[in-house]
Design a protein around this motif. Structure first.
Motif, PDB file in Angstrom:
ATOM      1  N   ALA C 351      25.843  65.820-115.279  1.00 36.44           N
ATOM      2  CA  ALA C 351      25.005  64.677-114.903  1.00 36.44           C
ATOM      3  C   ALA C 351      23.538  65.093-114.771  1.00 36.44           C
ATOM      4  CB  ALA C 351      25.504  64.066-113.592  1.00 36.44           C
ATOM      5  N   ALA C 354      22.209  65.288-118.230  1.00 35.76           N
ATOM      6  CA  ALA C 354      22.114  63.983-118.887  1.00 35.76           C
ATOM      7  C   ALA C 354      21.030  63.105-118.281  1.00 35.76           C
ATOM      8  CB  ALA C 354      23.467  63.266-118.822  1.00 35.76           C
ATOM      9  N   ASN C 355      20.511  63.490-117.136  1.00 35.46           N
ATOM     10  CA  ASN C 355      19.480  62.699-116.449  1.00 35.46           C
ATOM     11  C   ASN C 355      18.299  63.591-116.079  1.00 35.46           C
ATOM     12  OD1 ASN C 355      20.807  59.914-115.900  1.00 35.46           O
ATOM     13  ND2 ASN C 355      22.393  61.373-115.276  1.00 35.46           N
ATOM     14  N   ASP C 357      15.310  63.227-115.941  1.00 33.06           N
ATOM     15  CA  ASP C 357      14.182  62.601-115.232  1.00 33.06           C
ATOM     16  C   ASP C 357      14.482  62.335-113.761  1.00 33.06           C
ATOM     17  OD1 ASP C 357      16.142  60.883-116.198  1.00 33.06           O
ATOM     18  OD2 ASP C 357      14.799  59.168-116.304  1.00 33.06           O
TER      19      ASP C 357
END
Lengths: 395, 395, 395
Positions: C351, C354-355, C357
């Motif tokens: 996670a 995948a993120n 930002d």
């Protein structure tokens, strides 16, 4: 990379679509067939995309799904409403989709933080005060046409009226079902594939392909968000599948048919294909389909990443509405056909990646796809996220 | 990165190779053994590479093969000639290798565009006019020595006379067969491996390894495109395989032998290894091999990507030419030996990638490989595509 | 990226740890719970890391293990001492771990170069002179507490006294065993996990989790290399595992207990967790554990790459020392619990990736982990290898 696609190069200016009688903007054969067409691999964000079938999202267990490069946790509160949260806890990004739905809250599987449907934190472990800035991004959701639509862009623009029309999915007079294909290709390749059905002759030669397809004249109309490609094949033999479909309604009919394929694109990635056959000469081209059968292939493609997409499709029909046998037969047939497309598009994507120095070029048959590309390019420019497209020459 | 390999640092100047009696340019022990040798991972493009065995390419089904980072579709027209086209349709890059050979044309599997052997488009769906610029890149092909050779660089330089000599593959007086190894390593590691056979003692200790190998004096000669490394071991025991080979011709012979290994590199990546044993003292070193057996290990390595290669090899022999049993026995034996090399080189490549800060260094035994490196570096510089090599010190 | 973590922002200044009675530096509830905490993904190099269990390294076969992005070959000389060499031959980087231990030397599997335990080349094939600069990097090794510790940074700083204390691993009065988990996550996620055990309620609800955990007050103390997080739960019901453990020593005891968890971090990545229960009110909080049982969960985490780590753990106990049945039971139980952690952390890492930002934020429960982060950040700065951390706000 320089963006050379300019509105003033677009040739015919955008024009309102008149569904009843589309204006013929272009004759296919007059298109310049060999203009270089750069690949577009990114996608608008200010748009509704299907995240899931409505039955995939429950109040028992969250669903993990990535839309437009953003992992989401989708779940229902007790009143049945769907919440789409970023799939990463505010605290340390543990995936909320592995957590539990507790009442109207989603609980993080790692430290137990709780969030409501708006993403606001409602509980922290071992802590009485909750910082008011503690929240997980949430995304607008609309449930419509058996699908769950999400909006990843500016939430102020998330107007439910902008959900693309897929009313055949759950309207009286229509029956049918579909599935999801998860494909290792960019969503644009899927759009290109659906906007030009002459590939049926080569990719689907054993089922729905027909020589007349490539040779039939077609017309292209468009407005700022729609493109329509219409093909009529008059007085032809029906291919096996359509012969059977017509006989479902008119048992024993073995004569010539008028066949149509009307491809209806709605930005950014929904394509309805109005397909059917009617007894030849009974007025179908003029609007009387009473002596025919009509299907609508519902397609909507959701970018997952730049190299993957979820493709949701369904085949809806206007005949023998009560027959689950027929629904199942047509759904399974669709799976076979769309699986052939998937194999081709995955191979195409691999070839694109292996030959980064090669351009796309366009043929007459790509007229519809080129308008799609131009519409998407404009949407991307409006978002300040231009594509790398070089769309040049007379379309 | 600075290229520090300069011709004037090359030590011995290039000299014409005299196959009959190679001039001894260097004594192994006088080489500076510890010069740092950067890795060369790229490959010349102005060169013939083997794309496939001739039997792999047919007129029934195209063959997909990537050579020097370029995916190719290889196929035969009705007259048996081979065409090598870029494996990406001019239109939207769908892989032509998944299409059909129809007469003398290759048909794209997606929209049916047709291309002739030169890559020119000869048919477009639903379109009468064909843009004259519509073509797929084609590459020069020569079929020779049971292999299909392609040229990826400047086609004007593609002189068939430059195909490396592998005449033993299909000449009278020679029999044998081989296979292809697909290895996850750079082609240069394969060349290094073949240019120095002292690794046999360690990698192939159970089959062809022999202590005397490392200790035998060797001579290195070269010209601008060839390197020859010659080793003679006189009056030694034959290792098991060679004892058997010699007994095939001279049943019962159990005495000492003179053994030779003459490694013959031809740029960019073909290595013939002249190997054999003769009854000791019967004049083999002076040129009379009548009391011995000679084999030639044919090797040619084709870069696929920077981390993968196709290695085509064959073992050809000058004895018992009619014995398929022997051909099969030697081919299967070769598979075992080359499989040991492959395992080592894949492990070496992984270690190179995991330790990007470590240099290569060279030993006396690398004298041949260093000349190979220098030749390749010069070819790359001539193409304006210099390697990152730092070849320094006295070779 | 700007480094905004500054010592002068650290709030409470570092203070010497007094193990006997840690000074209470902070009250948990007064921490600012929502300061943004950037992820730290790199690791100090001037530190001892566990490369392997001592039984994994033998004189028969080298062990390949990557520590802090550096592949190592670990082996023993005849006197039992361990050598840690870079797993890449000086010559052409072939992995030495695939070679043979011959006497007190390690032989390269490719060309047979030999290296002594210091990495110096002692033999080259076909060569009498050995260049004195020919060596493979070697790394300091200490064998202690059943583990093999290596030092990847400046060897002049490799003081064996800096090996973190794990004496319970092989001291009188302690028994137990453990295993290794290879996890696809950054080592920091493992540290965070161990520094706050409130996750037990959610991740380990079926075994050691207990509601009181999240609600218990805890105290955090630290010095420049240690952090201690102490939790006491007085007069509570023992969770099933601890009830059984206590009954091992006091058969039939079914009353309330005082339970403790004292997490002891020692830089850079060793965490001992002093855990246990005693009959309630018998003085355990004041130091008399005679009416209880004490375990120590030994944990030390070694970065392999930025996305993988080896996690070495063991459960040591002070009761029923002779029972292999109990040792095995507790080790297998630990495997189950730590496997739950691994699943969570791998999902968390995915996670995070995948993120990219999204930031980390911290809660009260992260007070210990925040001190760990600050210590690591200081070590990295001292090495001139700052992390990307933005550790801001009042801790």
């Amino acid at each position: 990379m320089t963006i050379t696609a300019r509105p003033d190069m677009a040739g015919p200016s955008p024009t309102a679509l008149t569904p009843a009688g589309p204006r013929d903007l272009e004759d296919a054969e007059t298109n310049a067939p060999t203009s270089a067409t750069s690949k577009i691999f990114n996608h608008p964000l200010n748009a509704w995309y299907v995240a899931a079938w409505e039955h995939e999202v429950s109040s028992r267990k969250p669903l993990a799904r990535t839309v437009a490069n953003r992992p989401l946790a989708l779940w229902r509160t007790r009143d049945g409403r769907i919440s789409a949260l970023a799939d990463a806890c505010w605290h340390r990004l543990a995936p909320l989709s592995k957590g539990k739905v507790i009442g109207d809250e989603l609980q993080c599987p790692y430290h137990g933080l709780r969030f409501n449907r708006a993403g606001r934190c409602t509980g922290m472990p071992a802590q009485n005060t909750i910082n008011p800035s503690a929240l997980v991004p949430s995304f607008p959701v609309v449930e419509r046409y058996r699908f769950v639509w999400v909006w990843l862009g500016d939430p102020d623009l998330a107007d439910p009226d902008l959900v693309p029309d897929m009313h055949q999915m759950n309207s009286q007079g229509w029956a049918g079902d579909g599935e999801t294909i998860y494909a290792h290709c960019n969503y644009q390749l899927m759009l290109d594939n659906l906007m030009d059905l002459t590939h049926e002759e080569f990719v689907h030669s054993s089922s729905i392909g027909q020589d007349e397809l490539s040779n039939a004249e077609f017309k292209v109309t468009h407005d700022e968000t729609h493109v329509v490609v219409s093909r009529w094949m008059r007085n032809v033999d029906a291919p096996p599948l359509w012969k059977k479909n017509l006989q479902d309604r008119f048992p024993g009919y073995d004569g010539k048919v008028d066949r149509w394929q009307i491809i209806q694109f709605e930005a950014p990635s929904t394509i309805r294909i109005d397909v059917g056959v009617a007894k030849a000469g009974t007025g179908a081209p003029e609007g009387d389909r009473s002596q025919g059968v009509t299907g609508t292939v519902m397609n909507t493609i959701t970018p997952e990443t730049d190299r993957t997409c979820h493709y949701f499709w369904s085949f809806m029909r206007d005949w023998c509405l009560d027959s689950q046998t027929l629904t199942t037969f047509l759904r399974e047939g669709g799976k076979g056909v769309f699986g052939e497309d998937e194999d081709m598009l995955v191979a195409q994507q691999a070839a694109i990646d292996a030959n980064p120095d090669y351009e796309f070029y366009s043929l007459n048959i790509d007229a519809g796809g080129m308008w799609v590309r131009r519409i998407l390019d404009r949407m991307l420019q409006a978002e300040g996220r231009p594509s790398d497209a070089r769309i040049t020459g007379e379309l």
